[in-house]
Design an enzyme around this catalytic site. Sequence first.
Site, short mmCIF file in Angstrom:
data_model
loop_
_atom_site.label_atom_id
_atom_site.label_comp_id
_atom_site.label_asym_id
_atom_site.label_seq_id
_atom_site.Cartn_x
_atom_site.Cartn_y
_atom_site.Cartn_z
N MET A 221 0.86 -1.19 0.00
CA MET A 221 0.00 0.00 0.00
C MET A 221 0.89 1.23 0.00
O MET A 221 1.72 1.39 0.90
CB MET A 221 -0.90 -0.03 1.25
CG MET A 221 -2.04 0.92 1.23
SD MET A 221 -3.28 0.51 2.50
CE MET A 221 -2.33 0.64 4.02
N HIS A 222 0.73 2.07 -1.03
CA HIS A 222 1.62 3.23 -1.10
C HIS A 222 0.97 4.47 -1.71
O HIS A 222 1.53 5.56 -1.63
CB HIS A 222 2.86 2.90 -1.93
CG HIS A 222 2.58 2.76 -3.40
ND1 HIS A 222 2.01 1.63 -3.94
CD2 HIS A 222 2.75 3.62 -4.43
CE1 HIS A 222 1.86 1.79 -5.24
NE2 HIS A 222 2.29 2.99 -5.57
N ARG A 223 -0.21 4.34 -2.32
CA ARG A 223 -0.78 5.47 -3.04
C ARG A 223 -1.22 6.57 -2.08
O ARG A 223 -1.79 6.29 -1.03
CB ARG A 223 -1.96 5.02 -3.91
CG ARG A 223 -1.50 4.15 -5.06
CD ARG A 223 -2.57 3.89 -6.09
NE ARG A 223 -2.02 3.09 -7.17
CZ ARG A 223 -1.39 3.57 -8.23
NH1 ARG A 223 -1.25 4.88 -8.36
NH2 ARG A 223 -0.90 2.77 -9.16
N ARG A 256 6.81 5.64 2.23
CA ARG A 256 5.76 6.66 2.41
C ARG A 256 4.73 6.20 3.44
O ARG A 256 4.31 6.96 4.31
CB ARG A 256 5.09 6.93 1.06
CG ARG A 256 4.06 8.04 1.10
CD ARG A 256 3.31 8.17 -0.22
NE ARG A 256 2.62 9.44 -0.31
CZ ARG A 256 2.94 10.42 -1.14
NH1 ARG A 256 3.95 10.27 -1.97
NH2 ARG A 256 2.25 11.55 -1.14
N ASP A 299 -2.62 -1.72 -3.62
CA ASP A 299 -3.09 -0.63 -4.47
C ASP A 299 -2.14 -0.43 -5.65
O ASP A 299 -2.16 0.59 -6.32
CB ASP A 299 -3.27 0.67 -3.67
CG ASP A 299 -1.99 1.14 -2.97
OD1 ASP A 299 -0.90 0.63 -3.28
OD2 ASP A 299 -2.09 2.05 -2.11
#
Length: 386
Positions: A221-223, A256, A299
């Site tokens: 998950m990074h968006r 992030r 994602d």
Amino acid sequence: MPNTWPAELGPVICVVGARPNFMKMAPILRAFATHQPAIPTLLVHTGQHYDRDMNDKLFEDLRLPHPDINLEVGSGSHAVQTAEVMRRFEPVVDEKKPSCVLVVGDVNSTLACTLVAVKKGIPVVHVEAGLRSYDRGMPEEINRVLTDQVADLLYTTERSAADNLAREGIAAERIRFVGNVMIDSLLSNREFARKPADCLNASGIDPALIKGKEGFGIVTMHRPSNVDHQDVLESLLNVLREISESIPLVFALHPRTKANIERFDLGHLINSARMIMLPPQGYLEMHGLMSNARIVLTDSGGLQEETTALGVPCLTMRENTERPITVEQGTNTMVGRDVGAIRHHAAEVLAGRGKSGRVPEFWDGHTAERIAADLAGWLIENQGRR
């Protein structure tokens, strides 16, 4: 087809800028090298994303030659990064006089190098053209649309991409359906994939945590839409923790995401033996983890494709996808940020009712060979016409 590459045709400049580009470019370069006649190439790394340790490892894992030129652009805002890639790439084009510039995917480097080439009258070839999420809030969507508008030759991964391009006024003779080079890399590296236990051992984590009868799941998950807002990130971590009570989840933690978990003081939500935190993983490590997982929650765009090729159920935590074939034919289910949908579909997968799907047309490991054969003929046929 001549036995040797025409001397009057310059090299194909192949551009990479970020991690997903490397997986797409590796099989293309191998196919160009083994084509008869061999297609001369010049590999340019813009340095858009650059971590020396991970970068070197990725090149080694993919058996990708080290770049002939590294522009070393580094990070920055979208405008600054795009402008800097253009500024540094232009002298390369002037000096090397390529027969064409080949770009892959949808990162800032893709668009930046495309613009430089087009303004200098150099043909542009776009691999992975025509994908659309129809979400202009995604920077990648802007890069995709603009690159396709000005590229001379567009290679697509799925047939529906041609419909997208036609709606945007792009002539059919510029479009070639060839398949998915990401799957070329996936299939060619199956024998080299790392064992999940080795991935955990490398981070000092006991592999016994994933050896239970329930197996394990993978999370990435990074968006920004998922991790930059405290309420969204907190709700996603809560449902992931809930799912981990049924199956341990291996979470490859993006920098992030990690920074925002710390910033929002949400560390307690991942502080569980069933939520196994790993640093960002190399390509062969992720390959091994995904291949052995019962479920993937992500994602990422690329993981939607890879899980479909591997036959692993995937829940995509996004509101849209530019890869609809993974939903229509593959193992992918779009769940967005809807906690109820995530919970429901995860339970379905773990109960053995997840999507089995099928491998899409031309996702067969030979896409790069089709590109090499078509591009060589196109360049030779069109030499001297520009």
